[in-house]
Design a protein around this motif. Structure first.
Motif, PDB file in Angstrom:
ATOM      1  N   PRO A 271       0.812  -1.231   0.000  1.00 26.27           N
ATOM      2  CA  PRO A 271       0.000   0.000   0.000  1.00 26.27           C
ATOM      3  C   PRO A 271       0.840   1.273   0.000  1.00 26.27           C
ATOM      4  O   PRO A 271       0.311   2.348  -0.297  1.00 26.27           O
ATOM      5  CB  PRO A 271      -0.819  -0.120   1.287  1.00 26.27           C
ATOM      6  CG  PRO A 271      -0.006  -1.020   2.170  1.00 26.27           C
ATOM      7  CD  PRO A 271       0.673  -1.983   1.250  1.00 26.27           C
ATOM      8  N   ILE A 272       2.120   1.194   0.349  1.00 27.57           N
ATOM      9  CA  ILE A 272       2.994   2.367   0.342  1.00 27.57           C
ATOM     10  C   ILE A 272       4.325   1.982  -0.308  1.00 27.57           C
ATOM     11  O   ILE A 272       4.718   0.808  -0.308  1.00 27.57           O
ATOM     12  CB  ILE A 272       3.258   2.906   1.770  1.00 27.57           C
ATOM     13  CG1 ILE A 272       3.883   1.807   2.652  1.00 27.57           C
ATOM     14  CG2 ILE A 272       1.982   3.441   2.396  1.00 27.57           C
ATOM     15  CD1 ILE A 272       4.300   2.281   4.014  1.00 27.57           C
ATOM     16  N   TRP A 275       7.634   0.835   2.197  1.00 29.56           N
ATOM     17  CA  TRP A 275       7.412  -0.266   3.116  1.00 29.56           C
ATOM     18  C   TRP A 275       8.744  -0.903   3.495  1.00 29.56           C
ATOM     19  O   TRP A 275       9.713  -0.857   2.746  1.00 29.56           O
ATOM     20  CB  TRP A 275       6.454  -1.286   2.500  1.00 29.56           C
ATOM     21  CG  TRP A 275       6.995  -2.005   1.291  1.00 29.56           C
ATOM     22  CD1 TRP A 275       7.113  -1.500   0.038  1.00 29.56           C
ATOM     23  CD2 TRP A 275       7.482  -3.340   1.249  1.00 29.56           C
ATOM     24  NE1 TRP A 275       7.634  -2.441  -0.809  1.00 29.56           N
ATOM     25  CE2 TRP A 275       7.888  -3.584  -0.095  1.00 29.56           C
ATOM     26  CE3 TRP A 275       7.640  -4.356   2.174  1.00 29.56           C
ATOM     27  CZ2 TRP A 275       8.421  -4.806  -0.499  1.00 29.56           C
ATOM     28  CZ3 TRP A 275       8.164  -5.571   1.775  1.00 29.56           C
ATOM     29  CH2 TRP A 275       8.549  -5.784   0.450  1.00 29.56           C
ATOM     30  N   SER A 333       0.574  -8.605   7.384  1.00 27.16           N
ATOM     31  CA  SER A 333       0.694  -7.200   7.768  1.00 27.16           C
ATOM     32  C   SER A 333       1.891  -6.598   7.045  1.00 27.16           C
ATOM     33  O   SER A 333       2.977  -7.185   7.025  1.00 27.16           O
ATOM     34  CB  SER A 333       0.894  -7.059   9.279  1.00 27.16           C
ATOM     35  OG  SER A 333      -0.233  -7.512   9.991  1.00 27.16           O
ATOM     36  N   LEU A 335       4.650  -3.636   6.933  1.00 26.15           N
ATOM     37  CA  LEU A 335       5.305  -2.845   7.966  1.00 26.15           C
ATOM     38  C   LEU A 335       6.151  -1.729   7.367  1.00 26.15           C
ATOM     39  O   LEU A 335       6.662  -1.853   6.255  1.00 26.15           O
ATOM     40  CB  LEU A 335       6.202  -3.745   8.827  1.00 26.15           C
ATOM     41  CG  LEU A 335       5.541  -5.002   9.410  1.00 26.15           C
ATOM     42  CD1 LEU A 335       6.578  -5.853  10.106  1.00 26.15           C
ATOM     43  CD2 LEU A 335       4.414  -4.640  10.349  1.00 26.15           C
ATOM     44  N   LYS A 336       6.288  -0.648   8.126  1.00 22.78           N
ATOM     45  CA  LYS A 336       7.169   0.445   7.723  1.00 22.78           C
ATOM     46  C   LYS A 336       7.956   0.907   8.940  1.00 22.78           C
ATOM     47  O   LYS A 336       7.598   0.604  10.089  1.00 22.78           O
ATOM     48  CB  LYS A 336       6.368   1.616   7.152  1.00 22.78           C
ATOM     49  CG  LYS A 336       5.531   2.356   8.181  1.00 22.78           C
ATOM     50  CD  LYS A 336       4.873   3.589   7.576  1.00 22.78           C
ATOM     51  CE  LYS A 336       4.089   4.362   8.647  1.00 22.78           C
ATOM     52  NZ  LYS A 336       3.494   5.595   8.094  1.00 22.78           N
ATOM     53  N   GLY A 338       9.003   3.695  11.536  1.00 27.85           N
ATOM     54  CA  GLY A 338       8.470   4.933  12.074  1.00 27.85           C
ATOM     55  C   GLY A 338       9.573   5.944  12.327  1.00 27.85           C
ATOM     56  O   GLY A 338      10.735   5.756  11.940  1.00 27.85           O
ATOM     57  N   GLU A 352       6.163   0.005  12.392  1.00 29.35           N
ATOM     58  CA  GLU A 352       4.743   0.306  12.455  1.00 29.35           C
ATOM     59  C   GLU A 352       3.975  -0.496  11.409  1.00 29.35           C
ATOM     60  O   GLU A 352       4.480  -0.772  10.323  1.00 29.35           O
ATOM     61  CB  GLU A 352       4.508   1.808  12.222  1.00 29.35           C
ATOM     62  CG  GLU A 352       5.167   2.697  13.262  1.00 29.35           C
ATOM     63  CD  GLU A 352       4.974   4.169  12.972  1.00 29.35           C
ATOM     64  OE1 GLU A 352       4.406   4.486  11.893  1.00 29.35           O
ATOM     65  OE2 GLU A 352       5.384   5.004  13.797  1.00 29.35           O
ATOM     66  N   GLU A 353       2.760  -0.838  11.754  1.00 27.28           N
ATOM     67  CA  GLU A 353       1.890  -1.580  10.846  1.00 27.28           C
ATOM     68  C   GLU A 353       1.140  -0.618   9.930  1.00 27.28           C
ATOM     69  O   GLU A 353       0.626   0.414  10.377  1.00 27.28           O
ATOM     70  CB  GLU A 353       0.910  -2.419  11.659  1.00 27.28           C
ATOM     71  CG  GLU A 353       0.000  -3.300  10.845  1.00 27.28           C
ATOM     72  CD  GLU A 353      -0.908  -4.124  11.734  1.00 27.28           C
ATOM     73  OE1 GLU A 353      -1.917  -4.621  11.222  1.00 27.28           O
ATOM     74  OE2 GLU A 353      -0.608  -4.247  12.951  1.00 27.28           O
ATOM     75  N   VAL A 354       1.072  -0.947   8.652  1.00 27.44           N
ATOM     76  CA  VAL A 354       0.360  -0.120   7.672  1.00 27.44           C
ATOM     77  C   VAL A 354      -1.013  -0.741   7.418  1.00 27.44           C
ATOM     78  O   VAL A 354      -1.124  -1.842   6.859  1.00 27.44           O
ATOM     79  CB  VAL A 354       1.150  -0.018   6.349  1.00 27.44           C
ATOM     80  CG1 VAL A 354       0.404   0.860   5.353  1.00 27.44           C
ATOM     81  CG2 VAL A 354       2.553   0.523   6.607  1.00 27.44           C
ATOM     82  N   GLY A 355      -2.063  -0.027   7.807  1.00 26.03           N
ATOM     83  CA  GLY A 355      -3.396  -0.560   7.589  1.00 26.03           C
ATOM     84  C   GLY A 355      -3.700  -1.757   8.473  1.00 26.03           C
ATOM     85  O   GLY A 355      -3.047  -1.999   9.492  1.00 26.03           O
TER      86      GLY A 355
END
Length: 369
Positions: A271-272, A275, A333, A335-336, A338, A352-355
């Motif tokens: 989604p990003i 990531w 999941s 992840l990115k 932070g 951090e979890e994305v969505g």
């Protein structure tokens, strides 16, 4: 509660026995076993990319009960305190445990290793801890855990540990220490030295007491059966995620699933753009409606920069004897990294979890009889 009622129905109790005092440990065991409410199992949120999963419940209770309660068989082991059908994986351990019953006292803290189980996959040690000191919510015995047969082969990799603690009265605790043998040889017998040097509150590591609690004991492995799954076609490729079942090891007390995970970068659509990695959790059910609890080992994680292969492992409770199929649903999941936060050693970027996690699959594993 049905299991409790069935066992009580088979007891022969002298109803003319006079009531006597019961210690806090037995009083709390009774209350936990009989009155504990069942909770609904959920897929937990991610708290870290390679963080250890630690389970804990804080309980403080007291009650009056007749003396014959002390002799009820299913309250006789620390393992029974971790026998919640909706939470833990240890319901069959008591019947296969080796009695240790060794107590060491240091710095005002008394620790007793009551019993232990080695099933070839894990060494699980049950212990109690008492002290007039305030040890915190989840005090755990820390120190070097050495298996003589493995020497230094597991020093840097190949194992993982879990500490599980319950507070059972104001000054008394019960705990399980699980030493998971992930890679390498798994001997038929192990000679263990647990050189405890501190008691640390897992909720607040600043609460720590140094001491000397050294234990030595040996355990023989339980019988086990290994089923190879790598060549059974149990491969899932979906949404750029590849999961392959490697093997399944069954023992009288547990089931362990081994698998591999990989991100197929030419197919994966995160989604990003920035990531960092992928984290996968698993829900396991059988064809007759049972959902299995797990203690996971997540491997090194699937990271974007490494394009690596992760090799996770799921330790579960024993599969029901009438089950013929396991259905394993992965929850993915993304992840990115932070914003970095300051620490004593510089700065660290949290994961951090994305969505929200999303499911893929599932994978179906047939069970041979």
């Amino acid at each position: 509660m049905k299991k409790v009622y069935k066992q009580l129905n088979h007891l022969k109790i002298d109803t003319e026995l006079e009531p006597m005092e019961v210690n806090d440990l037995e009083m709390t065991r009774i209350k936990q076993r009989v009155f504990k409410k069942r909770g609904r199992k959920r897929i937990p949120k991610i708290v870290g990319f390679a963080a250890a999963i630690v389970l804990a419940v804080n309980v403080a209770a007291s009650m009056t009960f007749p003396a014959y309660a002390q002799k009820i068989p299913f309250l006789s082991s620390v393992f029974q305190l971790f026998n919640d059908e909706n939470k833990y994986v240890f319901e069959d351990y008591e019947g296969f445990a080796t009695d240790i019953a060794v107590t060491k006292e240091s710095n005002g803290i008394s620790i007793t290793i009551t019993d232990a189980v080695y099933d070839g996959e894990n060494v699980t040690v049950a212990y109690t801890m008492t002290s007039e000191k305030e040890l915190g919510a989840r005090p755990s015995l820390e120190g070097e855990f050495i298996i003589e047969e493995l020497k230094k082969r597991y020093e840097n990799k190949g194992y993982w540990t879990r500490s599980i603690v319950e507070r059972i009265s104001e000054h008394e605790y019960a705990g399980l220490f699980v030493y998971q043998l992930i890679q390498g040889s798994k001997p038929k017998e192990v000679h263990v030295s647990w050189n405890g040097n501190a008691v640390i509150d897992l909720n607040n590591v600043s609460t720590a007491y140094e001491g000397d609690w050294n234990f030595q004991f040996h355990l023989k492995t339980l019988e086990s059966k290994t089923t190879k799954l790598a060549d059974a076609g149990l491969l899932l490729q979906e949404d750029g995620i590849e999961i392959n079942m490697s093997k399944m090891v069954t023992t009288p007390v547990s089931t362990t699933l081994y698998m591999t995970e990989r991100v197929l970068h030419n197919q994966f659509q995160p989604p990003i753009d920035d990531w960092h990695g992928v984290h996968i959790e698993y829900k396991v059910v059988d064809n007759i409606g049972n959902e299995y609890k797990t203690i996971p080992y997540y491997g090194i994680g699937v990271q974007k920069e490494l394009n690596n292969l992760s090799q996770p492992r799921l330790m579960m409770n024993k599969i029901h004897k009438d089950a013929t199929l396991l259905t394993i649903t992965p929850y993915v999941s993304v992840l990115k990294l932070g914003m970095p936060s300051a620490t004593e050693n510089g700065s660290i970027a949290p994961i951090e979890e994305v969505g929200e996690p999303y499911s893929i699959g599932p994978i179906e594993v047939p069970l041979s009889k």
